[in-house]
Design a protein around this motif. Structure first.
Motif, PDB file in Angstrom:
ATOM      1  N   VAL A   1       0.857  -1.198   0.000  1.00  0.00           N
ATOM      2  CA  VAL A   1       0.000   0.000   0.000  1.00  0.00           C
ATOM      3  C   VAL A   1       0.892   1.247   0.000  1.00  0.00           C
ATOM      4  O   VAL A   1       0.678   2.181  -0.777  1.00  0.00           O
ATOM      5  CB  VAL A   1      -0.975  -0.011   1.203  1.00  0.00           C
ATOM      6  CG1 VAL A   1      -1.688   1.333   1.323  1.00  0.00           C
ATOM      7  CG2 VAL A   1      -1.995  -1.138   1.043  1.00  0.00           C
ATOM      8  N   ALA A   2       1.917   1.248   0.865  1.00  0.00           N
ATOM      9  CA  ALA A   2       2.788   2.436   0.973  1.00  0.00           C
ATOM     10  C   ALA A   2       3.481   2.753  -0.351  1.00  0.00           C
ATOM     11  O   ALA A   2       3.786   3.915  -0.633  1.00  0.00           O
ATOM     12  CB  ALA A   2       3.823   2.230   2.077  1.00  0.00           C
ATOM     13  N   THR A   3       3.760   1.729  -1.168  1.00  0.00           N
ATOM     14  CA  THR A   3       4.420   1.990  -2.464  1.00  0.00           C
ATOM     15  C   THR A   3       3.423   1.980  -3.630  1.00  0.00           C
ATOM     16  O   THR A   3       3.822   2.178  -4.772  1.00  0.00           O
ATOM     17  CB  THR A   3       5.492   0.909  -2.760  1.00  0.00           C
ATOM     18  OG1 THR A   3       4.870  -0.382  -2.726  1.00  0.00           O
ATOM     19  CG2 THR A   3       6.633   0.958  -1.754  1.00  0.00           C
ATOM     20  N   ASN A   4       2.147   1.718  -3.325  1.00  0.00           N
ATOM     21  CA  ASN A   4       1.163   1.493  -4.393  1.00  0.00           C
ATOM     22  C   ASN A   4       1.752   0.525  -5.426  1.00  0.00           C
ATOM     23  O   ASN A   4       1.837   0.831  -6.627  1.00  0.00           O
ATOM     24  CB  ASN A   4       0.727   2.795  -5.071  1.00  0.00           C
ATOM     25  CG  ASN A   4      -0.396   2.555  -6.077  1.00  0.00           C
ATOM     26  OD1 ASN A   4      -1.184   1.618  -5.923  1.00  0.00           O
ATOM     27  ND2 ASN A   4      -0.447   3.358  -7.120  1.00  0.00           N
ATOM     28  N   ALA A   5       2.149  -0.641  -4.937  1.00  0.00           N
ATOM     29  CA  ALA A   5       2.848  -1.598  -5.808  1.00  0.00           C
ATOM     30  C   ALA A   5       1.986  -1.991  -7.009  1.00  0.00           C
ATOM     31  O   ALA A   5       0.758  -1.997  -6.953  1.00  0.00           O
ATOM     32  CB  ALA A   5       3.228  -2.833  -4.991  1.00  0.00           C
ATOM     33  N   GLY A   6       2.703  -2.335  -8.079  1.00  0.00           N
ATOM     34  CA  GLY A   6       2.036  -2.795  -9.305  1.00  0.00           C
ATOM     35  C   GLY A   6       2.076  -4.312  -9.365  1.00  0.00           C
ATOM     36  O   GLY A   6       1.327  -4.989  -8.700  1.00  0.00           O
ATOM     37  N   GLY A   7       3.003  -4.835 -10.165  1.00  0.00           N
ATOM     38  CA  GLY A   7       3.151  -6.285 -10.254  1.00  0.00           C
ATOM     39  C   GLY A   7       2.486  -6.846 -11.488  1.00  0.00           C
ATOM     40  O   GLY A   7       2.118  -6.127 -12.424  1.00  0.00           O
ATOM     41  N   ILE A   8       2.302  -8.172 -11.439  1.00  0.00           N
ATOM     42  CA  ILE A   8       1.926  -8.885 -12.670  1.00  0.00           C
ATOM     43  C   ILE A   8       0.418  -8.916 -12.933  1.00  0.00           C
ATOM     44  O   ILE A   8      -0.002  -9.371 -13.982  1.00  0.00           O
ATOM     45  CB  ILE A   8       2.481 -10.328 -12.650  1.00  0.00           C
ATOM     46  CG1 ILE A   8       1.996 -11.089 -11.404  1.00  0.00           C
ATOM     47  CG2 ILE A   8       4.001 -10.308 -12.712  1.00  0.00           C
ATOM     48  CD1 ILE A   8       2.503 -12.536 -11.336  1.00  0.00           C
TER      49      ILE A   8
ATOM     50  N   ASP B   1      -3.902  -1.438  -9.839  1.00  0.00           N
ATOM     51  CA  ASP B   1      -2.776  -1.363  -8.901  1.00  0.00           C
ATOM     52  C   ASP B   1      -3.264  -1.557  -7.466  1.00  0.00           C
ATOM     53  O   ASP B   1      -4.460  -1.762  -7.221  1.00  0.00           O
ATOM     54  CB  ASP B   1      -2.007  -0.041  -9.072  1.00  0.00           C
ATOM     55  CG  ASP B   1      -2.917   1.167  -8.866  1.00  0.00           C
ATOM     56  OD1 ASP B   1      -4.046   1.007  -8.345  1.00  0.00           O
ATOM     57  OD2 ASP B   1      -2.505   2.284  -9.223  1.00  0.00           O
ATOM     58  N   THR B   2      -2.335  -1.489  -6.509  1.00  0.00           N
ATOM     59  CA  THR B   2      -2.721  -1.742  -5.105  1.00  0.00           C
ATOM     60  C   THR B   2      -3.755  -0.726  -4.632  1.00  0.00           C
ATOM     61  O   THR B   2      -4.701  -1.077  -3.920  1.00  0.00           O
ATOM     62  CB  THR B   2      -1.475  -1.702  -4.195  1.00  0.00           C
ATOM     63  OG1 THR B   2      -0.550  -2.689  -4.668  1.00  0.00           O
ATOM     64  CG2 THR B   2      -1.835  -2.012  -2.761  1.00  0.00           C
ATOM     65  N   ARG B   3      -3.585   0.531  -5.025  1.00  0.00           N
ATOM     66  CA  ARG B   3      -4.538   1.569  -4.574  1.00  0.00           C
ATOM     67  C   ARG B   3      -5.979   1.179  -4.925  1.00  0.00           C
ATOM     68  O   ARG B   3      -6.888   1.400  -4.141  1.00  0.00           O
ATOM     69  CB  ARG B   3      -4.168   2.914  -5.219  1.00  0.00           C
ATOM     70  CG  ARG B   3      -5.064   4.059  -4.761  1.00  0.00           C
ATOM     71  CD  ARG B   3      -4.698   5.370  -5.439  1.00  0.00           C
ATOM     72  NE  ARG B   3      -3.475   5.951  -4.936  1.00  0.00           N
ATOM     73  CZ  ARG B   3      -2.396   6.192  -5.662  1.00  0.00           C
ATOM     74  NH1 ARG B   3      -2.386   5.873  -6.961  1.00  0.00           N
ATOM     75  NH2 ARG B   3      -1.324   6.733  -5.124  1.00  0.00           N
ATOM     76  N   SER B   4      -6.133   0.589  -6.110  1.00  0.00           N
ATOM     77  CA  SER B   4      -7.502   0.277  -6.530  1.00  0.00           C
ATOM     78  C   SER B   4      -8.063  -0.941  -5.794  1.00  0.00           C
ATOM     79  O   SER B   4      -9.245  -1.242  -5.899  1.00  0.00           O
ATOM     80  CB  SER B   4      -7.579   0.113  -8.052  1.00  0.00           C
ATOM     81  OG  SER B   4      -6.731  -0.929  -8.458  1.00  0.00           O
TER      82      SER B   4
END
Ligand code: FAD
Ligand code: MLT
Ligand code: ZN
Length: 456
Positions: free
Chosen positions: A143-150, A157-160
């Motif tokens: 959450v803190a980095t709003n990570a993306g990934g595969i 993204d994590t925010r969503s």
């Protein structure tokens, strides 16, 4: 300092205030080995109340704090380079509930992605964010980095995925937005603001996140193509055929060769193509037939392909071993740059990158790979001399800016990219960010040296 450490010990217990250099070593060095810091102490609170008391104490004492989850970040944001206290969230590890009907998970910030995924799967649902660092990266960290990934191409993204949050402000007050609602427009979207704040606005202690339905009839194809444009054409055709695209990952011949060498694997395909794209599709029982038909009908783009059923760990291994192999193959810590451009610019960006590196930085090897359908390419520069790191970053960041891209697609800014933030954000934009920081952290103790630095 001793009385400060004693007060920390009163809050969390003496065994959770770590100062022994051997014990704190893993908390002060980053995953790549480039960022090596030092700390006054690593403190490991067990719950929100303890996080609150630790931050209130640090605020009063004017001691800077670096929040840390799994320490898998790739931009130096979790490392105390100036002796800051490390607030480790690893003990905030309770999974409170998984609701398979409302499709939510509530959990502590220190829970890893792998644990959240396993808990969700026990209830027949799936965690929507996935990264190769899943065994260590934490929910608070993503959450803190709003990570993306595969899975961004499928789930966002994590925010969503974030519905609610509990976070502790630097003065110890606890901010809670915790409603299992899809729609709730009362005021500013504070959970969304904390997503991507990289530990500069608050310490995230608990999260409420969406879950998704598990995919069915999953198939993975490893496809050799002649260009990035051809890879994108294959992706486009798969989606137009009605398949759900679960992932689309680009690799280059040199990256695959490096992985094969490092992991002692055979090359996955016989064609000697400059690029490969790994696509994972799902959706219907005839997914495999449709996938094969599309690949067959796309012979002008597809040079070679292999298809596997189910999670297909064998094929994913080629993609997911890139980070580790790059780290092992470089004689110095790799310069890891994580950029995005509009899809139509990726090809030109990569061509200009290769030409510019050959001309200006002979001896530096580039291994590029990434989440191609998101326009996100990880540019890894190997064998760079320490005094070349900044000029290399500067070259790549200007190039990506010329292509209307972003200098940080998913890893964040941290320390690594802070000097280049003006390339991506206007003066007014940076000023607004600084004002938000000052409002939420007036004492200026939360990760003060990263993102847009605070006003002097
Ligand atoms: P940390 O590294 O501990 O911290 C990262 C940042 O978040 C720091 O600024 C820290 O201060 C802050 N922070 C951590 N926890 C909290 C908290 N509870 N409250 C407030 N601030 C906090 N990233 C991607 O986006 N996509 C990928 O595909 C991807 N793949 C990776 C693969 C590998 C092999 C590795 C090593 C890394 C990868 N990463 C990827 C990078 C990394 O895993 C992510 O950035 C991840 O979100 C970091 O989580 P963490 O718990 O390790 O956070
Ligand atoms: C990935 O997608 O594998 C990553 O974000 C990690 C990296 O850039 O090495
Ligand atoms: Zn990535």
């Amino acid at each position: 300092m001793q009385s400060f450490l004693d007060e920390l010990a009163d809050i969390v217990g003496a065994s959770h205030v770590l100062t022994d250099p051997g014990v704190v070593a893993g908390y002060v060095t980053d995953w790549t080995g480039h960022w090596q810091g030092h700390t006054t102490a690593v403190v490991r609170p067990a719950d929100t109340g303890q996080v609150s008391a630790v931050l209130a104490l640090c605020s009063r004492a004017g001691v800077a704090v670096v929040p840390q989850g799994g320490n898998t970040g790739l931009v130096g944001g979790s490392i105390p380079m100036d002796g800051e206290v490390v607030l480790s969230t690893t003990r905030l590890s309770v999974i409170e509930h998984v609701d398979p009907i409302g499709r939510t998970i509530a959990a502590g910030a220190g829970v890893t992605i792998a644990r959240a995924r396993d808990a969700a799967r026990e209830h027949g649902v799936e965690f929507g964010v996935d990264l190769a660092s899943r065994e260590s990266a934490t929910l608070g960290g993503i959450v803190a980095t709003n990570a993306g990934g595969i899975r961004v191409i499928k789930n966002g993204d994590t925010r969503s995925q974030l519905l609610g949050i509990e976070a502790v402000l630097s003065d110890g007050r606890v901010l809670t937005r915790w409603k299992e609602l899809t729609k709730d427009n009362v005021g500013y979207g504070l959970p969304g603001l904390l997503a991507g704040s990289e530990g500069t606005l608050a310490v995230i202690t608990r999260v409420l996140m969406r879950l998704v339905l598990p995919p069915s009839a999953t198939r993975v194809a490893f496809v050799a193509v002649g260009s990035v444009g051809d890879a994108l054409m294959v992706v486009d055709r798969l989606e137009r055929a009605g398949l759900t695209l679960d992932a689309a990952e680009l690799m280059t011949r040199s990256g695959i060769d490096l992985v094969c060498q490092h992991q002692q694997l055979r090359r996955p395909l016989s064609a000697d193509a400059p690029f490969c794209v790994l696509v994972e599709v799902s959706g219907r029982e005839d997914a495999e037939t449709t996938l094969l038909e599309v690949l067959d009908d796309s012979h002008e783009f597809v040079l070679d392909a292999v298809v596997e059923e189910g999670p297909a760990h064998r094929l994913w291994q080629y993609r997911e071993s890139h980070t580790e192999s790059v780290g092992a193959a470089s004689s110095t810590p790799p310069v890891k740059l994580d950029i995005s451009t509009p899809l139509r610019d990726i090809e030109a960006f990569l061509n200009e990158l290769t030409t510019g590196l050959d001309r200006r930085f002979p001896g530096v090897r580039a291994i590029c790979f990434g989440h191609v359908a998101d326009g996100n390419i990880h540019v890894n520069l190997l064998d760079a001399a320490p005094d070349q790191r900044d000029t290399l970053s500067d070259f790549v960041f200007h190039l990506v800016t010329d292509h209307n891209g972003s200098i940080s697609a998913e890893h964040g800014v941290g320390r690594a990219k802070a000097p280049w933030m003006t390339l991506g954000r206007s003066a007014v934009d940076l000023d607004v960010m600084r004002s938000i920081r000052a409002a939420l952290d007036p004492a200026g103790i939360l990760n003060p040296h990263i993102l847009p630095a605070r006003r002097p």
